[in-house]
Design an enzyme around this catalytic site. Structure first.
Site, mmCIF file in Angstrom:
data_model
loop_
_atom_site.group_PDB
_atom_site.id
_atom_site.type_symbol
_atom_site.label_atom_id
_atom_site.label_comp_id
_atom_site.label_asym_id
_atom_site.label_seq_id
_atom_site.Cartn_x
_atom_site.Cartn_y
_atom_site.Cartn_z
ATOM 1 N N ASP A 366 0.858 -1.189 0.000
ATOM 2 C CA ASP A 366 0.000 0.000 0.000
ATOM 3 C C ASP A 366 0.892 1.236 0.000
ATOM 4 O O ASP A 366 1.819 1.353 0.808
ATOM 5 C CB ASP A 366 -0.911 -0.001 1.222
ATOM 6 C CG ASP A 366 -1.962 1.104 1.137
ATOM 7 O OD1 ASP A 366 -2.966 0.890 0.425
ATOM 8 O OD2 ASP A 366 -1.754 2.159 1.759
ATOM 9 N N LEU A 367 0.627 2.146 -0.932
ATOM 10 C CA LEU A 367 1.463 3.343 -1.045
ATOM 11 C C LEU A 367 1.156 4.313 0.098
ATOM 12 O O LEU A 367 -0.011 4.509 0.482
ATOM 13 C CB LEU A 367 1.228 4.034 -2.386
ATOM 14 C CG LEU A 367 1.541 3.210 -3.643
ATOM 15 C CD1 LEU A 367 1.376 4.073 -4.886
ATOM 16 C CD2 LEU A 367 2.945 2.621 -3.589
ATOM 17 N N ASP A 409 -4.437 2.516 -4.723
ATOM 18 C CA ASP A 409 -2.978 2.469 -4.596
ATOM 19 C C ASP A 409 -2.539 1.190 -3.883
ATOM 20 O O ASP A 409 -1.484 1.146 -3.264
ATOM 21 C CB ASP A 409 -2.482 3.701 -3.827
ATOM 22 C CG ASP A 409 -3.078 3.775 -2.428
ATOM 23 O OD1 ASP A 409 -4.081 3.076 -2.170
ATOM 24 O OD2 ASP A 409 -2.542 4.527 -1.592
#
Length: 496
Positions: A366-367, A409
């Site tokens: 996960d960004l 994302d």
């Protein structure tokens, strides 16, 4: 080949030189045959050594036929120099037997040569075409040769004419079939040999019963053409084995039966007596015109069918491409080209069903701070960041692993044949790769990420493994972001 051509020209020259010496013509005719037969046998044997499977069998048959021709013609040379008054090219018992066996083997070899992918109906059509040409040859022999040679050799005349046309038909079919055992350049002289041989066979004898020099030449010249075919094939094989026996696209229909009918009809017209009444001549001419119109109509239908088949093939190809595009859209993310959630679930399910315990790991990425990138650079900047991250993830895993974008994302990676230690190394490699900024417009964008991974245990399902990796990923975020965390039981929420 040059030596063979010069040898044949010398023989033709001597035939015309001894035009008034009939015994000498016969001797020259047979004396110049064996070297050409030997060239046929030797070149065919050389080609057979380079070929394999059915191709080798075909060329061995041709080499055996050349050997039989050599034996038969050599025996005839001996007879020609010991007999007087034989003013024809008809051979003796030994020569006739060798020629019949050799020619029969060649025709059978050509007709029986396999054609991969041919249906039962296509095979039936092939043999019907063969029979049509065979009967056409017999009709031509009947019209031209029976009246000249008498009825004593009726069967032999019919068989000889049919064999000549059938050999030409078989050679042409091999070239047009798409699976010829010879190169087109080698087949052409052999097809011409059948044509010249048929012309020589039907040429009339002189008024005194002997054969003119041009008839001898027409019956001798095919021996050179037949010998040239294998020699050309040998040269082609020597320089390029990949295309020497190459397959070609075959035409979906054959014109040879129509050609056979046209030849037979022309023979009937030529055989009509000069005092034929107008009524009969008009009826036969009308029949020929009807035949020509039917053939033209049939050719138009063939052309239309071929065009429709080509259009159908093009449509099917377009549909297959459309199907591939739709399948790609259904299984892959349009922005990054990575597998989507559906495809990822299918692959993880298949991996869990076949893997050994502890050999399959799942990473969830996960960004960090992606919303800030969207707010400052807009959605185009966010899309550029996601595409750049996808490239870095692809470069950080092995060929057999799968990278997916689950949405927004959030990314996931399926690691096959990968234990905890290898998953840790992969996580570190990904974070190191994401440390390099991604260029967008005139600026550089950094993509920080938190990674959680879980190693599959016996009985695990996709949803449970994803849940475990998700817990590990949130633990990594809670621990300070920009790091990785392995799932363990203590991460499970309590109080349920």
């Amino acid at each position: 080949m040059i030596a063979a051509a010069l040898w044949a020209l010398a023989g033709v020259g001597l035939l015309f030189t001894f035009d008034d010496h009939h015994n000498s013509q016969v001797r020259v005719f047979w004396l110049f045959q064996p070297p050409l037969d030997l060239l046929l046998a030797y070149s065919s044997w050389r080609v057979a050594r380079k070929a394999t499977g059915a191709l080798r069998r075909f060329w061995r048959v041709l080499a055996a036929a050349g050997t039989l021709f050599t034996i038969g013609d050599t025996s005839q040379v001996v007879l020609a120099f010991h007999q007087q008054g034989q003013w024809s090219t008809a051979g003796g018992t030994v020569q006739g037997a060798c020629f019949a066996v050799g020619m029969g083997a060649v025709i059978v070899g050509m007709l029986m040569h396999p054609f991969p992918g041919r249906s039962g109906r296509e095979k039936l059509a092939f043999w019907l075409d063969s029979t049509t040409v065979l009967v056409g040859g017999a009709v031509v022999a009947w019209c031209f040769a029976v009246g000249q040679n008498g009825t004593d050799d009726l069967v032999g005349t019919l068989v000889a004419g049919a064999v000549i046309l059938t050999s030409g038909f078989a050679a042409v079919k091999l070239v047009l079939s798409g699976n010829a055992p010879m190169h087109r350049a080698a087949a052409i002289p052999m097809i011409l040999a059948a044509g010249v041989n048929s012309i020589g066979f039907f040429l009339p004898s002189g008024s005194d019963g002997h054969l003119p020099a041009y008839v001898y030449a027409a019956r001798f010249f095919p021996s050179l053409l037949i010998a040239m075919g294998p020699r050309i094939q040998e040269i082609v094989v020597r320089f390029d084995e990949t295309t020497a026996f190459g397959s070609r696209r075959r035409r979906p229909y054959s014109l040879l039966p129509y050609g056979s009918i046209a030849v037979a009809f022309t023979a009937v017209l030529a055989a009509l007596p000069s005092d034929t009444n107008t009524k009969l001549l008009g009826a036969i001419s009308g029949l020929g015109l009807i035949f020509a119109l039917v053939v033209l109509r049939q050719l138009a239908a063939f052309h239309d069918n071929t065009r429709l088949i080509d259009q159908l093939d093009a449509t099917l190809a377009e549909l297959r491409q459309q199907e591939d595009r739709l399948r790609h859209q259904a299984l892959f993310d349009g922005l990054t080209g990575l597998a989507n959630r559906t495809h990822f679930h299918e692959e993880v399910t298949a991996a869990l069903a076949t893997c050994e315990p502890g050999t399959t790991s799942l990473l969830l990425i996960d960004l960090d701070g992606f919303k800030a990138v969207n707010d400052t650079l807009g959605h185009e900047g966010g899309d550029a960041l996601l595409a750049g991250v996808a490239d870095k993830l692809r470069d950080s895993v092995r060929t057999g692993d799968m990278v997916a974008r689950l949405g927004g994302d959030e990314f996931a990676i399926l690691l096959r044949d990968c234990d905890d230690h290898d998953a840790e190394l992969t996580s570190k490699r990904i974070l190191e790769a994401l440390g390099d900024p991604i260029p967008y417009a005139d600026t550089l964008v950094r993509a920080n990420a938190s990674i959680g991974f879980a190693c599959a245990e016996p009985g695990d399902e996709v949803s449970g493994l994803l849940r475990a990796a998700d817990l590990a990923m949130y633990a990594a975020k809670h621990d300070g972001k920009g790091t990785w965390m392995r799932y363990h039981e203590s991460m499970q929420p309590t109080g349920r």
